[in-house]
Scaffold this motif. Structure first.
Motif, PDB file in Angstrom:
ATOM      1  N   VAL A 189       0.838  -1.192   0.000  1.00 22.23           N
ATOM      2  CA  VAL A 189       0.000   0.000   0.000  1.00 22.23           C
ATOM      3  C   VAL A 189       0.880   1.252   0.000  1.00 22.23           C
ATOM      4  O   VAL A 189       0.628   2.206  -0.744  1.00 22.23           O
ATOM      5  CB  VAL A 189      -0.934   0.011   1.229  1.00 22.23           C
ATOM      6  CG1 VAL A 189      -1.793   1.279   1.243  1.00 22.23           C
ATOM      7  CG2 VAL A 189      -1.817  -1.234   1.238  1.00 22.23           C
ATOM      8  N   ILE A 190       1.911   1.239   0.815  1.00 28.44           N
ATOM      9  CA  ILE A 190       2.828   2.383   0.893  1.00 28.44           C
ATOM     10  C   ILE A 190       3.502   2.624  -0.457  1.00 28.44           C
ATOM     11  O   ILE A 190       3.642   3.779  -0.896  1.00 28.44           O
ATOM     12  CB  ILE A 190       3.893   2.138   1.984  1.00 28.44           C
ATOM     13  CG1 ILE A 190       3.232   2.144   3.373  1.00 28.44           C
ATOM     14  CG2 ILE A 190       4.988   3.202   1.922  1.00 28.44           C
ATOM     15  CD1 ILE A 190       4.175   1.774   4.502  1.00 28.44           C
ATOM     16  N   LEU A 224       1.528   7.358  -6.290  1.00 24.84           N
ATOM     17  CA  LEU A 224       0.396   8.273  -6.413  1.00 24.84           C
ATOM     18  C   LEU A 224       0.818   9.708  -6.092  1.00 24.84           C
ATOM     19  O   LEU A 224       0.366  10.658  -6.738  1.00 24.84           O
ATOM     20  CB  LEU A 224      -0.728   7.833  -5.479  1.00 24.84           C
ATOM     21  CG  LEU A 224      -2.120   8.407  -5.777  1.00 24.84           C
ATOM     22  CD1 LEU A 224      -2.628   7.872  -7.113  1.00 24.84           C
ATOM     23  CD2 LEU A 224      -3.097   8.041  -4.660  1.00 24.84           C
ATOM     24  N   SER A 225       1.684   9.867  -5.106  1.00 27.95           N
ATOM     25  CA  SER A 225       2.153  11.213  -4.757  1.00 27.95           C
ATOM     26  C   SER A 225       2.968  11.815  -5.896  1.00 27.95           C
ATOM     27  O   SER A 225       2.912  13.024  -6.148  1.00 27.95           O
ATOM     28  CB  SER A 225       2.981  11.168  -3.467  1.00 27.95           C
ATOM     29  OG  SER A 225       4.166  10.411  -3.644  1.00 27.95           O
ATOM     30  N   LYS A 226       3.698  10.968  -6.625  1.00 29.49           N
ATOM     31  CA  LYS A 226       4.444  11.441  -7.789  1.00 29.49           C
ATOM     32  C   LYS A 226       3.487  11.883  -8.892  1.00 29.49           C
ATOM     33  O   LYS A 226       3.713  12.900  -9.561  1.00 29.49           O
ATOM     34  CB  LYS A 226       5.378  10.347  -8.308  1.00 29.49           C
ATOM     35  CG  LYS A 226       6.500   9.985  -7.348  1.00 29.49           C
ATOM     36  CD  LYS A 226       7.341   8.843  -7.904  1.00 29.49           C
ATOM     37  CE  LYS A 226       8.445   8.438  -6.927  1.00 29.49           C
ATOM     38  NZ  LYS A 226       9.235   7.292  -7.443  1.00 29.49           N
ATOM     39  N   SER A 240      -6.728   6.697   7.136  1.00 31.99           N
ATOM     40  CA  SER A 240      -5.568   7.096   6.333  1.00 31.99           C
ATOM     41  C   SER A 240      -5.905   7.131   4.844  1.00 31.99           C
ATOM     42  O   SER A 240      -5.528   8.066   4.133  1.00 31.99           O
ATOM     43  CB  SER A 240      -4.409   6.126   6.573  1.00 31.99           C
ATOM     44  OG  SER A 240      -3.953   6.208   7.908  1.00 31.99           O
ATOM     45  N   ILE A 241      -6.615   6.102   4.374  1.00 30.42           N
ATOM     46  CA  ILE A 241      -7.001   6.052   2.960  1.00 30.42           C
ATOM     47  C   ILE A 241      -7.978   7.173   2.613  1.00 30.42           C
ATOM     48  O   ILE A 241      -7.906   7.784   1.545  1.00 30.42           O
ATOM     49  CB  ILE A 241      -7.625   4.680   2.625  1.00 30.42           C
ATOM     50  CG1 ILE A 241      -6.569   3.574   2.787  1.00 30.42           C
ATOM     51  CG2 ILE A 241      -8.185   4.671   1.214  1.00 30.42           C
ATOM     52  CD1 ILE A 241      -5.359   3.722   1.895  1.00 30.42           C
ATOM     53  N   LYS A 242      -8.877   7.481   3.546  1.00 32.43           N
ATOM     54  CA  LYS A 242      -9.856   8.543   3.316  1.00 32.43           C
ATOM     55  C   LYS A 242      -9.163   9.887   3.119  1.00 32.43           C
ATOM     56  O   LYS A 242      -9.604  10.721   2.310  1.00 32.43           O
ATOM     57  CB  LYS A 242     -10.809   8.614   4.507  1.00 32.43           C
ATOM     58  CG  LYS A 242     -11.990   9.569   4.326  1.00 32.43           C
ATOM     59  CD  LYS A 242     -12.958   9.079   3.274  1.00 32.43           C
ATOM     60  CE  LYS A 242     -14.308   9.784   3.363  1.00 32.43           C
ATOM     61  NZ  LYS A 242     -14.229  11.244   3.361  1.00 32.43           N
ATOM     62  N   GLN A 243      -8.062  10.118   3.820  1.00 33.89           N
ATOM     63  CA  GLN A 243      -7.305  11.363   3.648  1.00 33.89           C
ATOM     64  C   GLN A 243      -6.731  11.460   2.238  1.00 33.89           C
ATOM     65  O   GLN A 243      -6.731  12.532   1.627  1.00 33.89           O
ATOM     66  CB  GLN A 243      -6.177  11.440   4.675  1.00 33.89           C
ATOM     67  CG  GLN A 243      -6.648  11.794   6.080  1.00 33.89           C
ATOM     68  CD  GLN A 243      -5.489  11.996   7.043  1.00 33.89           C
ATOM     69  OE1 GLN A 243      -4.403  11.439   6.850  1.00 33.89           O
ATOM     70  NE2 GLN A 243      -5.696  12.791   8.063  1.00 33.89           N
ATOM     71  N   SER A 264       2.267  10.214   2.265  1.00 32.86           N
ATOM     72  CA  SER A 264       3.402  10.015   3.165  1.00 32.86           C
ATOM     73  C   SER A 264       2.944   9.515   4.534  1.00 32.86           C
ATOM     74  O   SER A 264       3.644   8.738   5.195  1.00 32.86           O
ATOM     75  CB  SER A 264       4.177  11.325   3.323  1.00 32.86           C
ATOM     76  OG  SER A 264       5.299  11.170   4.165  1.00 32.86           O
ATOM     77  N   ALA A 265       1.743   9.953   4.960  1.00 37.88           N
ATOM     78  CA  ALA A 265       1.205   9.535   6.256  1.00 37.88           C
ATOM     79  C   ALA A 265       0.885   8.048   6.296  1.00 37.88           C
ATOM     80  O   ALA A 265       0.741   7.471   7.374  1.00 37.88           O
ATOM     81  CB  ALA A 265      -0.049  10.347   6.578  1.00 37.88           C
TER      82      ALA A 265
END
Length: 367
Positions: A43-44, A50-52, A107-110, A151-152
């Motif tokens: 998942v991480i 995804l952040s990229k 965490s996923i909801k964020q 990142s969280a």
């Protein structure tokens, strides 16, 4: 850009948002035990990609004007990645108890919420002036919010024991706050006339944040000191409980995801109930003290500690330090109960014999 192109972008975005929203609902469901357990590391990893992609989306609005087709392609790639993240997160909840599942869902909801905000802004901004100052500040900021959410994921607990241990730690921290407030209670002034207090009020030498009714009589102060001892011992018990649970992994008594989850959740529920009793105890210390409520809280806390010991025994996780802490807490609770019981009796007795005679004379005798 043309009105038709803008409508098309909005339709495509709405389709992606609806699809993700529907997929997110599966996280509220308990996965079948036969489903493959997904490692949180997977998942991480997807979250990092995804952040990229979010950063790439933000860069679409710098430099030359991006074509609609490029925006569509980036949007599709992004939401495909987000869809994969949700499915992997669901797979990671195999064997997870309510506490771990709740952490994962939050965490996923964020990530989902920050992604929605980013792409709504991207589509809304596409029809405006390219390279405007608003685009160059708002969109990168929203992309940064996605990056923070992804990142969280690294800080999200990956096991039941870690999730429950952190929840217990938060309870202990809350109990420490109550303990600190208890220690701020002070005995009343030795000035029998109250002249010092009156002078302070007249001179306005009183902090506006000071609370009235915090000064205790000698008898109330004794109860408060005993209550401080109870809460101090309760915090120690919670700490030792956490050590006992984390020690189960080292002893290989618990394989975390499947074994003992029910007992771990019961232990957390009991800890929360203890925290509630500590709050009640702290509230009862302000004058006039509620001795009967304090005694009832002590009784309830004593029962809860016994239940904690039973549940920990079911996991074969009880250690000497925990048992010692429970014994010390029981002793502290007994001392407080004795003191409050004595205070209740003292309050029921008239101040002197003349008071008693007067009360008896006032009794109406019915024929």
């Amino acid at each position: 850009m043309g009105k038709g192109e803008m409508e098309r972008l909005n339709q495509i975005l709405t389709g992606h948002l609806t699809n993700i929203h529907e997929t997110l609902q599966i996280l509220d469901q308990t996965p079948a035990s036969s489903l493959r357990k997904v490692s949180w590391d997977e998942v991480i990893k997807v979250g990092e990609q995804l952040s990229k992609n979010a950063t790439t989306a933000g860069m679409l609005f710098t430099g030359e004007k991006t074509k609609v087709r490029a925006l569509e392609e980036n949007m599709e790639a992004y939401f495909n990645g987000l869809q994969g993240l949700l499915l992997l997160a669901y797979g990671s909840t195999v064997g997870a108890g309510p506490t771990l599942s709740s952490n994962i869902h939050a965490s996923i909801k964020q990530v989902v919420d920050s992604s929605f905000l980013l792409w709504r802004e991207c589509v809304a901004s596409y029809g405006g002036p390219h390279g405007s100052s608003e685009q160059q500040t708002t969109i990168p900021r929203l992309a940064g919010t996605v990056w923070e959410a992804c990142s969280a994921l690294k800080k999200t607990p990956a096991t039941n024991i870690v999730a429950i241990g952190r929840a217990m730690t938060r309870i202990a921290v809350s109990m420490k706050d109550v303990l600190r407030e208890m220690k701020e209670l002070e005995p009343c002034s030795s000035d029998p006339t109250g002249e010092a207090e009156s002078q302070a009020l007249e001179s306005n030498d009183v902090d506006a944040d000071d609370e009235f009714g915090k000064d205790l009589s000698p008898e109330e102060m004794k109860v408060a000191q005993l209550a401080i001892g109870v809460v101090s011992e309760a915090i120690i018990v919670i700490k030792e409980l956490i050590r006992s649970i984390t020690g189960l992994l080292k002893k290989e008594n618990l394989r975390d995801e499947q074994d003992g989850v029910e007992y771990l959740e019961k232990l957390l529920k009991l800890c929360r109930s203890i925290g509630v009793q500590v709050d009640e105890l702290g509230a009862c210390l302000y004058p006039p003290q509620e001795f009967s409520a304090i005694a009832e809280s002590c009784k309830e806390m004593s029962n809860l500690i016994d239940e904690v010991g039973k549940e920990l025994d079911n996991l074969n996780g009880s250690i000497e330090a925990f048992s010692k802490g429970c014994k010390s807490l029981h002793n502290a609770l007994e001392m407080l109960q004795i003191e409050t019981s004595a205070s209740v009796v003292a309050d029921a007795i008239p101040q002197n014999s003349s008071d008693m005679v007067e009360q008896m004379q006032n009794l109406a005798v019915q024929d």
